[in-house]
Design a protein around this motif. Structure first.
Motif, mmCIF file in Angstrom:
data_model
loop_
_atom_site.group_PDB
_atom_site.id
_atom_site.type_symbol
_atom_site.label_atom_id
_atom_site.label_comp_id
_atom_site.label_asym_id
_atom_site.label_seq_id
_atom_site.Cartn_x
_atom_site.Cartn_y
_atom_site.Cartn_z
ATOM 1 N N CYS A 24 58.370 24.909 34.897
ATOM 2 C CA CYS A 24 57.275 26.259 34.882
ATOM 3 C C CYS A 24 56.962 26.308 36.107
ATOM 4 N N ARG A 25 56.441 27.743 36.353
ATOM 5 C CA ARG A 25 55.772 27.891 37.655
ATOM 6 C C ARG A 25 54.474 28.619 37.299
ATOM 7 N N TYR A 26 53.196 28.202 38.059
ATOM 8 C CA TYR A 26 52.064 28.642 37.451
ATOM 9 C C TYR A 26 51.470 29.575 38.976
ATOM 10 N N TYR A 27 50.749 30.604 38.416
ATOM 11 C CA TYR A 27 50.240 31.728 39.419
ATOM 12 C C TYR A 27 49.100 32.068 39.296
ATOM 13 N N ASN A 28 48.195 32.345 40.262
ATOM 14 C CA ASN A 28 46.825 33.030 40.261
ATOM 15 C C ASN A 28 47.255 34.551 40.804
ATOM 16 N N MET A 29 46.695 35.404 39.978
ATOM 17 C CA MET A 29 47.159 36.838 40.276
ATOM 18 C C MET A 29 45.860 37.702 40.425
ATOM 19 N N SER A 30 45.725 38.426 41.484
ATOM 20 C CA SER A 30 44.527 39.489 41.693
ATOM 21 C C SER A 30 44.979 40.657 41.270
ATOM 22 N N ILE A 31 44.045 41.248 40.399
ATOM 23 C CA ILE A 31 44.434 42.713 40.113
ATOM 24 C C ILE A 31 43.714 43.751 40.410
ATOM 25 N N SER A 32 44.025 44.851 40.959
ATOM 26 C CA SER A 32 43.208 45.932 41.266
ATOM 27 C C SER A 32 43.734 47.212 41.153
ATOM 28 N N VAL A 33 43.044 48.175 40.814
ATOM 29 C CA VAL A 33 43.515 49.804 40.560
ATOM 30 C C VAL A 33 43.701 50.337 42.011
ATOM 31 N N ALA A 34 45.067 50.761 42.430
ATOM 32 C CA ALA A 34 45.370 51.414 43.419
ATOM 33 C C ALA A 34 44.916 52.660 43.502
ATOM 34 N N HIS A 35 45.221 53.281 42.545
ATOM 35 C CA HIS A 35 45.004 55.062 42.242
ATOM 36 C C HIS A 35 44.727 55.259 40.836
ATOM 37 N N ARG A 36 43.887 56.196 40.539
ATOM 38 C CA ARG A 36 43.634 57.039 39.142
ATOM 39 C C ARG A 36 44.024 58.650 39.144
ATOM 40 N N ASP A 37 44.480 58.686 37.943
ATOM 41 C CA ASP A 37 44.842 60.271 38.018
ATOM 42 C C ASP A 37 43.739 61.220 37.673
ATOM 43 N N ALA A 38 43.773 62.446 37.547
ATOM 44 C CA ALA A 38 42.706 63.547 37.236
ATOM 45 C C ALA A 38 41.881 62.994 36.335
ATOM 46 N N ASN A 39 42.188 62.409 35.095
ATOM 47 C CA ASN A 39 41.263 61.738 34.003
ATOM 48 C C ASN A 39 40.632 60.607 34.340
ATOM 49 N N GLY A 40 40.889 59.956 35.377
ATOM 50 C CA GLY A 40 40.361 58.672 35.791
ATOM 51 C C GLY A 40 41.043 57.463 35.165
ATOM 52 N N GLU A 41 42.339 57.873 34.531
ATOM 53 C CA GLU A 41 43.193 56.726 34.201
ATOM 54 C C GLU A 41 43.903 56.251 35.225
ATOM 55 N N PRO A 42 44.164 54.773 35.317
ATOM 56 C CA PRO A 42 44.820 54.200 36.215
ATOM 57 C C PRO A 42 46.240 54.499 36.402
ATOM 58 N N SER A 43 46.914 54.998 37.355
ATOM 59 C CA SER A 43 48.188 55.456 37.457
ATOM 60 C C SER A 43 48.925 54.394 38.438
ATOM 61 N N LEU A 44 48.310 53.738 39.171
ATOM 62 C CA LEU A 44 48.913 52.748 40.056
ATOM 63 C C LEU A 44 48.137 51.605 40.066
ATOM 64 N N ILE A 45 48.545 50.231 39.787
ATOM 65 C CA ILE A 45 48.030 48.934 39.715
ATOM 66 C C ILE A 45 48.695 48.149 40.704
ATOM 67 N N MET A 46 47.892 47.406 41.537
ATOM 68 C CA MET A 46 48.278 46.600 42.422
ATOM 69 C C MET A 46 47.959 45.183 42.208
ATOM 70 N N THR A 47 48.927 44.190 42.286
ATOM 71 C CA THR A 47 48.554 42.783 42.065
ATOM 72 C C THR A 47 49.271 42.051 43.110
ATOM 73 N N ILE A 48 48.326 41.087 43.526
ATOM 74 C CA ILE A 48 48.642 39.984 44.542
ATOM 75 C C ILE A 48 48.832 38.590 43.842
ATOM 76 N N GLN A 49 50.061 38.213 44.042
ATOM 77 C CA GLN A 49 50.258 36.911 43.210
ATOM 78 C C GLN A 49 50.488 35.701 44.160
ATOM 79 N N HIS A 50 49.888 34.560 43.850
ATOM 80 C CA HIS A 50 49.805 33.345 44.533
ATOM 81 C C HIS A 50 50.520 32.193 43.610
ATOM 82 N N ASP A 51 51.457 31.662 44.258
ATOM 83 C CA ASP A 51 52.202 30.414 43.455
ATOM 84 C C ASP A 51 51.391 29.204 43.622
#
Length: 195
Positions: A24-51
């Motif tokens: 098993c590998r364990y990770y901490n992941m940071s998540i943020s919305v990089a872009h939203r569409d015209a309706n405000g819905e997320p269209s691109l989610i960016m994550t940074i993962q650390h082992d």
């Protein structure tokens, strides 16, 4: 919450899929919305993962070790006491409670029992303590001052006591705590005297 806009970023801990824990590998992941569409819905989610597998495994080993030591501490045939770097009693096993007629562990773990007020070790300055084996004969009648709490614990007469003192120090020599193990040998000594 990040996708719904309740917070800007989020963090999550995850583990990889594996047939056994060793793989098993364990990770901490940071998540943020990089872009939203015209309706405000997320269209691109960016994550940074650390082992963090090494840190996770190290913490797991430390926890397992602490559980083993705690089991030994509590079930030992010796009296065991642990004082912090300021000489405040932080842990005592049941065997030591019996030796010193302590009615309950909670009573002595309230932060008021100090190493300097322990008749067996009151003559040793905390900073000067070294690993040593001691043999003591304590006449509780000589400790009349209330800080020794001899009357409170109903300690009377003489006690013959053998112990080991083990100061725990950091690499730079700074004191972290003092661990003691010992046992009351009064009955054995008195038996020898009678013999």
């Amino acid at each position: 919450d990040v996708c719904e806009g309740k917070q800007e970023t989020g963090k999550v801990s995850i583990r990889s899929r594996a047939d056994n824990d060793a793989d098993c590998r364990y990770y901490n992941m940071s998540i943020s919305v990089a872009h939203r569409d015209a309706n405000g819905e997320p269209s691109l989610i960016m994550t940074i993962q650390h082992d963090v597998t090494e840190e996770h495994n190290r913490q797991k080993s430390v926890n397992e070790l602490l559980i083993r030591y705690k089991t030994i501490f509590d079930s030992s045939l010796l009296d065991m006491l642990y004082y912090d770097k300021d000489g405040v009693l932080r842990d005592i096993n049941e065997r030591a409670c019996t030796s010193f007629t302590v009615p309950s562990r909670d009573m002595v773990l309230d932060g008021s029992f100090l190493l300097k007020n322990n008749p067996f070790y009151s003559q040793i300055p905390i900073e000067d303590m070294e690993n040593s084996n001691t043999g003591s004969i304590i006449d509780f009648g000589e400790f009349k001052s209330p800080e020794y709490r001899v009357d409170e614990l109903q300690l009377k007469g003489k006690m013959y006591y053998e112990s080991t003192i083990n100061p725990i120090r950091k690499d730079d020599g700074e004191l972290e705590g003092i661990y003691m193990a010992g046992h009351n040998i009064t009955e054995m000594v008195e038996s020898f005297h009678r013999l």
